[in-house]
Design a protein around this motif. Structure first.
Motif, PDB file in Angstrom:
ATOM      1  N   GLY A 215       0.817  -1.207   0.000  1.00 37.80           N
ATOM      2  CA  GLY A 215       0.000   0.000   0.000  1.00 37.80           C
ATOM      3  C   GLY A 215       0.852   1.259   0.000  1.00 37.80           C
ATOM      4  O   GLY A 215       0.518   2.252  -0.650  1.00 37.80           O
ATOM      5  N   ARG A 216       1.976   1.226   0.741  1.00 43.48           N
ATOM      6  CA  ARG A 216       2.872   2.395   0.764  1.00 43.48           C
ATOM      7  C   ARG A 216       3.498   2.631  -0.604  1.00 43.48           C
ATOM      8  O   ARG A 216       3.648   3.778  -1.043  1.00 43.48           O
ATOM      9  CB  ARG A 216       3.950   2.179   1.839  1.00 43.48           C
ATOM     10  CG  ARG A 216       3.410   2.258   3.280  1.00 43.48           C
ATOM     11  CD  ARG A 216       4.534   2.307   4.290  1.00 43.48           C
ATOM     12  NE  ARG A 216       5.261   1.041   4.369  1.00 43.48           N
ATOM     13  CZ  ARG A 216       4.903   0.043   5.175  1.00 43.48           C
ATOM     14  NH1 ARG A 216       3.837   0.145   5.953  1.00 43.48           N
ATOM     15  NH2 ARG A 216       5.616  -1.077   5.213  1.00 43.48           N
ATOM     16  N   LEU A 221       3.406   5.631  -5.784  1.00 40.74           N
ATOM     17  CA  LEU A 221       3.168   5.576  -7.226  1.00 40.74           C
ATOM     18  C   LEU A 221       2.113   6.614  -7.630  1.00 40.74           C
ATOM     19  O   LEU A 221       2.260   7.309  -8.641  1.00 40.74           O
ATOM     20  CB  LEU A 221       2.706   4.173  -7.619  1.00 40.74           C
ATOM     21  CG  LEU A 221       2.378   3.928  -9.101  1.00 40.74           C
ATOM     22  CD1 LEU A 221       3.595   4.200  -9.968  1.00 40.74           C
ATOM     23  CD2 LEU A 221       1.878   2.495  -9.297  1.00 40.74           C
ATOM     24  N   GLY A 222       1.068   6.750  -6.819  1.00 38.22           N
ATOM     25  CA  GLY A 222       0.034   7.746  -7.099  1.00 38.22           C
ATOM     26  C   GLY A 222       0.582   9.161  -7.079  1.00 38.22           C
ATOM     27  O   GLY A 222       0.230   9.996  -7.924  1.00 38.22           O
ATOM     28  N   ASP A 260       8.149  -2.539  -8.540  1.00 37.17           N
ATOM     29  CA  ASP A 260       8.220  -2.845  -7.105  1.00 37.17           C
ATOM     30  C   ASP A 260       6.857  -3.295  -6.575  1.00 37.17           C
ATOM     31  O   ASP A 260       6.772  -4.212  -5.751  1.00 37.17           O
ATOM     32  CB  ASP A 260       8.690  -1.609  -6.330  1.00 37.17           C
ATOM     33  CG  ASP A 260      10.157  -1.280  -6.590  1.00 37.17           C
ATOM     34  OD1 ASP A 260      10.860  -2.141  -7.162  1.00 37.17           O
ATOM     35  OD2 ASP A 260      10.586  -0.164  -6.231  1.00 37.17           O
ATOM     36  N   LEU A 261       5.809  -2.635  -7.036  1.00 36.21           N
ATOM     37  CA  LEU A 261       4.466  -2.986  -6.572  1.00 36.21           C
ATOM     38  C   LEU A 261       4.098  -4.398  -7.026  1.00 36.21           C
ATOM     39  O   LEU A 261       3.548  -5.182  -6.233  1.00 36.21           O
ATOM     40  CB  LEU A 261       3.449  -1.964  -7.089  1.00 36.21           C
ATOM     41  CG  LEU A 261       1.989  -2.192  -6.681  1.00 36.21           C
ATOM     42  CD1 LEU A 261       1.845  -2.172  -5.159  1.00 36.21           C
ATOM     43  CD2 LEU A 261       1.074  -1.139  -7.306  1.00 36.21           C
ATOM     44  N   ASP A 262       4.374  -4.711  -8.292  1.00 32.44           N
ATOM     45  CA  ASP A 262       4.072  -6.059  -8.787  1.00 32.44           C
ATOM     46  C   ASP A 262       4.838  -7.116  -7.987  1.00 32.44           C
ATOM     47  O   ASP A 262       4.281  -8.164  -7.621  1.00 32.44           O
ATOM     48  CB  ASP A 262       4.445  -6.162 -10.269  1.00 32.44           C
ATOM     49  CG  ASP A 262       3.518  -5.360 -11.164  1.00 32.44           C
ATOM     50  OD1 ASP A 262       2.415  -5.016 -10.696  1.00 32.44           O
ATOM     51  OD2 ASP A 262       3.903  -5.057 -12.312  1.00 32.44           O
ATOM     52  N   GLU A 268       4.002 -10.782  -1.076  1.00 34.58           N
ATOM     53  CA  GLU A 268       3.109 -10.698   0.093  1.00 34.58           C
ATOM     54  C   GLU A 268       1.822 -11.480  -0.124  1.00 34.58           C
ATOM     55  O   GLU A 268       1.281 -12.081   0.807  1.00 34.58           O
ATOM     56  CB  GLU A 268       2.770  -9.233   0.390  1.00 34.58           C
ATOM     57  CG  GLU A 268       3.974  -8.375   0.711  1.00 34.58           C
ATOM     58  CD  GLU A 268       4.432  -8.563   2.143  1.00 34.58           C
ATOM     59  OE1 GLU A 268       3.678  -9.158   2.938  1.00 34.58           O
ATOM     60  OE2 GLU A 268       5.548  -8.122   2.469  1.00 34.58           O
ATOM     61  N   GLY A 269       1.318 -11.396  -1.359  1.00 29.02           N
ATOM     62  CA  GLY A 269       0.063 -12.087  -1.653  1.00 29.02           C
ATOM     63  C   GLY A 269      -1.116 -11.366  -1.027  1.00 29.02           C
ATOM     64  O   GLY A 269      -1.156 -11.130   0.169  1.00 29.02           O
TER      65      GLY A 269
END
Length: 587
Positions: A215-216, A221-222, A260-262, A268-269
């Motif tokens: 989430g961070r 990214l946003g 990084d998000l992917d 983490e899943g």
């Protein structure tokens, strides 16, 4: 066998469907299955409350009440805040909103004299600069021209979703068509508040809750994407080389954060689960989100737009649920659409981009979609009974709201449903009489509009015209047309008990009374306070644009920004209502 009603898309032209539905319900049609696309989804979800004769706000009566209370375009939709961005030139904004037929900005012609060259420089500094700034706002801020906030608020206050659940518990089915931009697939929101694939059975899954570490990254990214938007906006006035380098650097950061998000989600899943909707309103708004006209709706990890992108008339959904008979109500003349698009004698060899895109997007693609919808058959090839109820002409556009046009379209829908259910061939006089009456009333409505000095809401860029018709003579001709239709006598249908009623209740009143008209008046006649209220509205929409921009740059403060935006939208609705009460033009 199950009885189905399917309702097409068509925007404001969905008023035709309301009249057809009144005929069907008055003649004993009780749907077990209701399917809708776009405005058809809005009408469908209200029908899914079921009927209660003691409650005039429920089901079809409630739907008639909603349409009966629409007086202005702003009762259905409002301009998006970006249109009131400080960088948006008023002439460009009015062109986007249909308030003027051209930009009123003309480039200087080629010339040799110093006076003409000076004029070119002045054009570049004044009109040219304004056009470029407006284009920059459009490219970096615009997701759509309008939003459906007024309809969303009406659904929130007028749709009883507990009644929908009761209707479902009695064994009924609901399908609302929408298209996911990421997947590109047609999917349906259902009576169970779930979303299924095109086959009507396979549940659509959505991502589970995002882990905190991911989430961070997503928040960062946003913010990076918001910075890119701001940099693009500054290209008009800033150092283009320096700004361009910053944009490239920010895009590299976005690529890194996306990777990084992917990776985080993989490590983490978050899990996936069948998509469960807390309520149906987001799905209804998604089904009605015409791309470019209204903004997409985001839920379940996907971005959703109008189901009409892939399915204008959701006939297939009803067939797959085993419906027979099916009453299909189209808001526009599908017979015309099912034929090949009308050819043009002038070749497109040298046509420019807007003409080519208009031909493909407005003519050829919808034609093919409608053809596919029309070819829908049962998988086993068995026949089924289909009643296709459609108008013969476009009474008004998909974005025009006026109480008189709504009433005429509703009565037209009632009469055309009677033609179809009464088994009339399309070549008979009674079938054509419904169109004659609707067109005649439209002429009367137009003549009354001009006689009162009003603009025609269908053509807001045009000035009022002097009256050019004898209204009393037109009214007498209308009486003759109504008498002629009444004289055709009774007809029956194997699926209905009562005899077919050829005319809607109280239609003769329009022979004696004026047709309904909105209070939209000419600018010369507007009350003095209209400009003040419009200024307030523009300030509010500009503030909304600023808050949305801050939300994009800093999603961590989403809760407080969202609360601020909600308050501003309430103010926007209040000022819009005050404009309407005084007969002012909101746009």
């Amino acid at each position: 066998m199950a009885t189905a009603i399917t309702l097409s898309g068509g925007g404001a032209a969905g008023d035709f469907q309301v009249g057809a539905l009144r005929f069907l319900y008055d003649h004993g049609v009780v749907p077990d299955i209701i399917c809708g696309t776009s405005v058809g989804a809005i009408n469908a979800v209200k029908l899914a409350e079921g009927e209660d004769p003691s409650n005039p706000h429920q089901g079809l009566s409630g739907l008639e009440e909603i349409w009966g209370n629409l007086r202005f375009n702003s009762d259905m939709y409002l301009p998006e805040p970006w249109l009131y961005d400080p960088g948006m030139d008023g002439r460009v904004r009015d062109f986007f909103l249909g308030r003027r037929s051209d930009l009123g900005i003309g480039a200087a012609v080629d010339c040799e004299s110093w006076e003409c060259k000076l004029g070119q420089l002045l054009w570049l500094w004044d009109d040219g600069r304004a056009l470029l700034q407006s284009l920059s706002v459009f490219m970096t801020r615009a997701r759509a021209l309008y939003n459906l906030e007024p309809i969303a608020q009406r659904l929130a206050s007028d749709l009883d979703q507990d009644k929908v659940r009761e209707w479902v518990a009695s064994g009924k089915f609901l399908r609302l068509a929408m298209v996911g931009l990421e997947s590109g697939k047609l999917r349906y929101a259902t009576e169970s508040f779930t979303v299924v694939e095109r086959d009507g059975m396979t549940p659509v899954e959505s991502p589970g809750e995002m882990p905190p570490r991911c989430g961070r990254i997503d928040d960062e990214l946003g913010r990076a994407e918001g910075i890119v938007d701001d940099l693009r906006q500054s290209l008009v006035d800033g150092d283009k080389d320096a700004v361009g380098e910053k944009i490239r650097e920010a895009n590299r950061k976005i690529d890194r954060l996306t990777a990084d998000l992917d990776a985080c989600l993989w490590e983490e899943g978050g899990g996936r689960a069948p998509l469960q909707l807390p309520d149906l309103i987001p799905a209804v708004l998604a089904s009605a989100a015409i791309p470019g006209v209204f903004p997409p709706v985001v839920f379940g990890g996907e971005t959703w737009v109008d189901g009409g992108v892939r399915e204008i008339l959701p006939l297939r959904a009803a067939i797959d649920l085993g419906a027979d008979p099916i009453y299909a109500v189209s808001a526009s003349p599908l017979d015309e659409t099912w034929r090949d698009p009308q050819s043009r004698r002038i070749p497109y060899t040298w046509s420019k981009l807007p003409v080519i895109v208009n031909r493909a997007v407005r003519d050829i693609i919808p034609n093919e979609i409608a053809r596919d919808d029309a070819r829908a058959t049962k998988s086993n090839g068995e026949p089924f009974t289909l009643y296709l109820i459609q108008p013969d002409f476009h009474l008004h556009s998909s974005t025009t709201i006026d109480p008189g046009l709504i009433q005429i379209a509703r009565d037209y829908g009632f009469m055309r449903a009677a033609d179809v259910i009464g088994g009339e061939d399309q070549t008979t006089g009674i079938y054509h009489s419904s169109t004659e009456i609707a067109m005649h009333r439209l002429r009367i409505w137009t003549a009354e509009n001009y006689a009162a000095g009003h603009r025609d809401p269908r053509f807001p860029a045009d000035r009022p015209r002097p009256p050019d018709a004898d209204i009393d003579a037109l009214k007498e001709q209308l009486r003759v047309l109504l008498d002629r239709r009444t004289a055709f006598g009774a007809a029956r249908n194997e699926h209905l008990d009562p005899a077919v009623t050829w005319l809607p209740a109280e239609v003769y009143r329009w022979v004696e009374e004026s047709e309904l008209h909105s209070l939209m008046v000419s600018p010369e006649e507007e009350p003095e306070e209209c400009d003040d209220f419009r200024s307030q509205l523009r300030e509010i929409t500009a503030n909304i644009a600023a808050e949305l921009k801050k939300l994009q740059v800093d999603p961590a403060n989403r809760e407080s920004r969202s609360a601020s935006i909600k308050t501003l939208r309430c103010d926007q609705e209040r000022i819009s209502s005050q404009l309407e009460e005084r007969g002012c033009d909101v746009f």
